[in-house]
Design an enzyme around this catalytic site. Structure first.
Site, PDB file in Angstrom:
ATOM      1  CD  GLU A  20     -90.285  62.550  -7.077  1.00 59.31           C
ATOM      2  OE1 GLU A  20     -89.669  62.953  -6.069  1.00 59.31           O
ATOM      3  OE2 GLU A  20     -90.113  63.025  -8.212  1.00 59.31           O
ATOM      4  CD  GLU A  60     -88.809  65.287  -9.745  1.00 55.76           C
ATOM      5  OE1 GLU A  60     -88.030  64.853 -10.627  1.00 55.76           O
ATOM      6  OE2 GLU A  60     -88.596  65.163  -8.518  1.00 55.76           O
ATOM      7  CG  ASP A 100     -85.710  74.038  -3.311  1.00 53.57           C
ATOM      8  OD1 ASP A 100     -84.855  74.851  -2.971  1.00 53.57           O
ATOM      9  OD2 ASP A 100     -86.748  73.832  -2.634  1.00 53.57           O
ATOM     10  CG  PHE A 101     -86.900  68.720  -5.823  1.00 57.26           C
ATOM     11  CD1 PHE A 101     -85.669  69.238  -5.413  1.00 57.26           C
ATOM     12  CD2 PHE A 101     -87.555  67.847  -4.971  1.00 57.26           C
ATOM     13  CE1 PHE A 101     -85.127  68.897  -4.177  1.00 57.26           C
ATOM     14  CE2 PHE A 101     -87.017  67.496  -3.739  1.00 57.26           C
ATOM     15  CZ  PHE A 101     -85.806  68.021  -3.337  1.00 57.26           C
ATOM     16  CB  ILE A 102     -90.023  73.522 -10.033  1.00 52.92           C
ATOM     17  CG1 ILE A 102     -91.088  73.649 -11.127  1.00 52.92           C
ATOM     18  CG2 ILE A 102     -89.206  74.791  -9.960  1.00 52.92           C
ATOM     19  CD1 ILE A 102     -92.137  72.611 -11.066  1.00 52.92           C
ATOM     20  CG  HIS A 143     -83.303  70.317  -0.092  1.00 50.14           C
ATOM     21  ND1 HIS A 143     -82.131  70.183  -0.795  1.00 50.14           N
ATOM     22  CD2 HIS A 143     -83.906  69.100  -0.161  1.00 50.14           C
ATOM     23  CE1 HIS A 143     -82.030  68.934  -1.251  1.00 50.14           C
ATOM     24  NE2 HIS A 143     -83.094  68.265  -0.875  1.00 50.14           N
TER      25      HIS A 143
HETATM   26  C1  LIG Z   1     -85.152  66.258  -8.589  1.00 51.40           C
HETATM   27  C2  LIG Z   1     -85.411  65.719  -7.242  1.00 51.40           C
HETATM   28  N1  LIG Z   1     -86.580  65.081  -7.007  1.00 51.40           N
HETATM   29  C3  LIG Z   1     -86.840  64.583  -5.786  1.00 51.40           C
HETATM   30  C4  LIG Z   1     -85.943  64.711  -4.763  1.00 51.40           C
HETATM   31  C5  LIG Z   1     -86.239  64.170  -3.379  1.00 51.40           C
HETATM   32  N2  LIG Z   1     -85.424  62.980  -3.128  1.00 51.40           N
HETATM   33  C6  LIG Z   1     -84.255  63.078  -2.476  1.00 51.40           C
HETATM   34  S1  LIG Z   1     -83.466  61.610  -2.372  1.00 51.40           S
HETATM   35  C7  LIG Z   1     -84.707  60.831  -3.189  1.00 51.40           C
HETATM   36  C8  LIG Z   1     -84.635  59.354  -3.425  1.00 51.40           C
HETATM   37  C9  LIG Z   1     -83.442  58.986  -4.187  1.00 51.40           C
HETATM   38  O1  LIG Z   1     -83.411  57.614  -4.386  1.00 51.40           O
HETATM   39  P1  LIG Z   1     -82.105  56.919  -4.912  1.00 51.40           P
HETATM   40  O2  LIG Z   1     -81.612  57.655  -6.104  1.00 51.40           O
HETATM   41  O3  LIG Z   1     -82.378  55.485  -5.066  1.00 51.40           O
HETATM   42  O4  LIG Z   1     -81.045  57.188  -3.766  1.00 51.40           O
HETATM   43  P2  LIG Z   1     -81.038  56.639  -2.259  1.00 51.40           P
HETATM   44  O5  LIG Z   1     -81.585  57.727  -1.428  1.00 51.40           O
HETATM   45  O6  LIG Z   1     -81.828  55.386  -2.198  1.00 51.40           O
HETATM   46  O7  LIG Z   1     -79.595  56.415  -1.962  1.00 51.40           O
HETATM   47  C10 LIG Z   1     -85.709  61.724  -3.536  1.00 51.40           C
HETATM   48  C11 LIG Z   1     -86.958  61.366  -4.240  1.00 51.40           C
HETATM   49  C12 LIG Z   1     -84.742  65.409  -5.044  1.00 51.40           C
HETATM   50  N3  LIG Z   1     -83.829  65.602  -4.090  1.00 51.40           N
HETATM   51  N4  LIG Z   1     -84.500  65.881  -6.278  1.00 51.40           N
END
Ligand SMILES: Cc1ncc(C[n+]2csc(CCOP(=O)(O)OP(=O)(O)O)c2C)c(N)n1
Ligand SMILES: [Mg+2]
Lengths: 337, 349
Positions: free
Chosen positions: A29, A54, A79-81, A123
């Protein structure tokens, strides 16, 4: 020798590796921004941005490796694993055995880890012991720029899956991203020697599973890795004023674990404290105790300074839940009194 | 279409403004360094939250993502306890142990999580419990469009559909997932995808709280009937602060000299490195990212702001809106003063 920051060293070593081996590619990502310099040099065929999926892209990394490529799959935070653990638990780690030793998985998982900047319990985990628990996975945790670059090459050169963890207190871009957010009025306990330091003129890998003695001593061995080795070094300095001579062992690898280095050091000092930012129960520290017991190195004093609870959001509580210098000092002084 | 009562419109306005004003205070606290770590705001999505929550009754559950403040405030969680939580105070909603991404309120069945996509399974479980207990309650899942590619959320859509569960799935679509344009990493059309699971789904302008309210008004009977069915709404929105406070893409626009300077040196070096991909491809890769940074700027505009929008379309309520604003500001100011005094007093002990 040249000086580099931790993340700069990783990028420099990675550039070196990608320049020499066209089979290496990155996927994860936001890599188009996180790895913009690599994107600029190698283009988007080799720096592939994904959706937040993931379980799919890590699983795909496993078979891309089996097909002969050298994937580096990025999981933003360890943590996201949780959402993708199957790819490691039931596939990457087992295929070599299932195939009768005929099919290996040269996969690297690059991910950030660790706490100390107020991001809360989903996190800031370390989880390396949890991963190293699975036979067939190698886990490496560099503690300074030079190791960071060299160990990344070791991970890439390995013909088997390696999880490479970069601590967010050491990697400046992560701390800026998740901790400071461009603010100048917040600061964190970043160990300087971990964040910036000399690196070799030419990048070369280090042997897999070899620990590093950072400081020699006779009275107590502190066994640690990642950011915590710097807490150990600080504690060792203070203890030397009390005439307590401390040896500090940087494991570098959780798996394979350098048993020999552990046994040699503890046989000499007869006192050992494992300082581990990962969870205490059923993990690295217990494993080390088991190794020492199995080798009949006794009598020894054994103790541990680890993370025992869910990491709290409150900064003050967080600093005490994570291993810190005071906790190391208290235990070490108890041992010597 | 149901005619909306004036009272409802004013309630929506008050809910949105309360959340907005509180998050402005939160922004100040974060900028002053009183709040640690990341801080994701819901500024820009208030119309979606208000429009949905207006239809909820006691006993309904809400599972939120990392933008949990607006739903918690609008559902009536004590503002002081929220502020204290953001500061990590022991008297906070979660005793200072959770922080803004991990807020929980057992009494009101409110949960949040920093794990993308997890509000899906979370809401399914609450809905399963209401069905099991034979209540008329429903569960709401709030998530971003980026989460729609996370396996567990897609699995939840199927589970809710096949088990006929009263889950209201609310996709807040800003087309950004941190620094990724979601449409560039998403195959097909989201609404088609959801309909493929056998779930009724529609789109709505998420900056228009009255439109959101109307959409949920239509959905509610399907959710609360004896044999319920899930429902899906995709609501567009803009986050003025980008992904989180201190968003690096927005920093480029706010202090370009400082931020761009650090990036361009190594970047030029990489483009010009003697080994690597084809030069034209390298240049196009980099220009794509630069275009992305340029696009981020659009988020700074308040042209889609839900609060301004309501003010503009409902000019006859101007005076009432002004009164609400005063009331809300007075209330939140006094709470935040109290909180800051408490924190400062304790710090000086
Ligand atoms: C499983 C997981 N993968 C990656 C992340 C890192 N992360 C946090 S918010 C985000 C983007 C989320 O996008 P969206 O669902 O569109 O929400 P927005 O932030 O745009 O409101 C990511 C990749 C995470 N928190 N959890
Ligand atoms: Mg989004």
């Amino acid at each position: 020798m040249r000086k580099m920051e931790f993340a700069e060293a990783i990028e420099s070593a990675l550039k070196h590796a990608m320049t020499n081996d066209p089979d290496i590619f990155l996927m994860g990502e936001d890599v188009h921004t996180l790895r913009i310099n690599l994107l600029a040099q190698f283009g988007k065929e080799r720096v592939i941005s994904t959706s937040i999926s993931e379980s799919a892209f890590l699983g795909a990394g496993v078979t891309a490796a089996m097909a002969g490529l050298r994937p580096i799959i990025e999981i933003m935070l360890i943590d996201f694993i949780g959402v993708a653990i199957d790819a490691l638990l039931n596939h990457a780690s087992k295929i070599l055995t299932f195939s009768g030793g005929k099919w290996n998985v040269p996969l690297v998982v690059r991910t950030s880890c660790g706490g100390g900047y107020g991001d809360g319990g989903q996190h800031e985990q370390s989880l390396w012991g949890w991963l190293a628990h699975i036979p067939g996975l190698h886990v490496v945790v560099p503690s300074n720029p030079s190791d960071a670059g060299q160990l990344l090459l070791s991970a890439i050169e390995s013909d088997h899956p390696v999880i490479y963890l970069e601590h967010k207190l050491l990697a400046d871009y992560w701390l800026d991203y998740m901790g400071t957010g461009g603010r100048e009025n917040v600061s964190f306990d970043v160990p300087e020697k971990g964040a910036i330091g000399e690196v070799p003129e030419k990048w070369e890998s280090l042997p897999i599973g070899k620990a590093n003695i950072l400081r020699e001593g006779d009275d107590i061995t502190l066994i640690s890795l990642g950011v915590s080795v710097h807490r150990c070094l600080e504690a060792a300095n203070i203890l030397s004023e009390d005439e307590i001579s401390v040896e500090v062992l940087d494991l570098r690898w959780v798996s394979p674990l350098d048993k020999e280095a552990i046994i040699t050091s503890v046989s000499k000092t007869k006192r050992v404290i494992v300082v581990d930012e990962d969870y205490m129960r059923f993990g690295l520290s217990g494993e080390i105790a088991a190794i020492l017991a199995e080798e009949n190195i006794s009598p020894i004093q054994f103790g541990r300074v680890c993370t025992e609870h869910t990491i709290p959001f409150n900064r003050h509580l967080e600093d005490n839940v994570l291993p810190n210098v005071n906790r190391i000092l208290a235990l070490a002084r108890k041992f010597k009194s | 279409m149901t005619l909306m009562r004036e009272k409802t419109i004013l309630e929506l306005y008050e809910a949105m403004y309360t959340s907005r004003y509180l998050e402005k205070i939160v922004t100040q606290l974060w900028e002053k360094g009183n709040i640690y770590g990341e801080m994701h705001l819901g500024i820009g999505e208030e119309a979606i939250i208000a429009g949905v929550l207006s239809h909820l009754i006691p006993g309904d559950a809400i599972s939120t993502d990392h933008r949990s403040t607006p739903p918690f405030v609008m559902r009536g969680v004590d503002i002081e306890s929220l502020l204290l939580e953001f500061l990590g105070h022991p008297k906070g909603l979660c005793s200072g142990l959770g922080g803004h991404m991990h807020l929980f309120c057992k009494e009101l069945l409110l949960t949040s999580s920093g794990i993308v996509g997890s509000s899906g399974p979370s809401a399914v479980g609450f809905a399963l419990a209401t069905k099991y207990q034979k209540t008329k309650n429903i569960a709401v899942a709030f998530f971003g469009e980026g989460s729609m590619n996370q396996g567990m959320l897609l699995e939840s859509l199927n589970l809710a559909s096949s088990l006929n569960l009263p889950v209201l799935f609310i996709c807040k679509d800003n087309n950004w997932a941190i620094t990724t344009r979601s449409n560039e990493v998403t195959g097909g059309v989201l609404l088609d995808r959801v309909r493929g699971f056998g779930i009724e789904a529609r789109e709505v302008d998420g900056s228009d709280c009255m439109a959101v309210w109307q959409a949920v008004e239509t959905a509610i009977p399907r959710l609360r009937k004896r044999n319920p069915a899930p429902y899906f709404i995709q609501a567009s929105c803009t986050h003025n602060e980008g992904h989180f406070l201190g968003d690096p893409l927005l920093r480029f626009h706010r202090s370009p000299k400082k931020e761009l300077g650090a990036v361009t040196g190594p970047l030029t070096k990489s483009v010009l490195h003697y080994k690597g991909g084809r030069l034209d491809k390298r240049i196009s890769s980099v220009s794509n990212v630069l275009a992305l940074i340029a696009k981020a700027r659009a988020q700074l505009s308040f042209s889609n702001d839900p609060i301004r929008r309501l003010e503009k379309t409902q000019t006859h309520l101007k005076d009432q809106f002004a009164q609400i604003k005063l009331k809300v500001e007075k209330k939140i100011n006094s709470i935040s003063e109290r909180v800051l005094n408490l924190v400062q007093e304790e710090a000086s002990l």
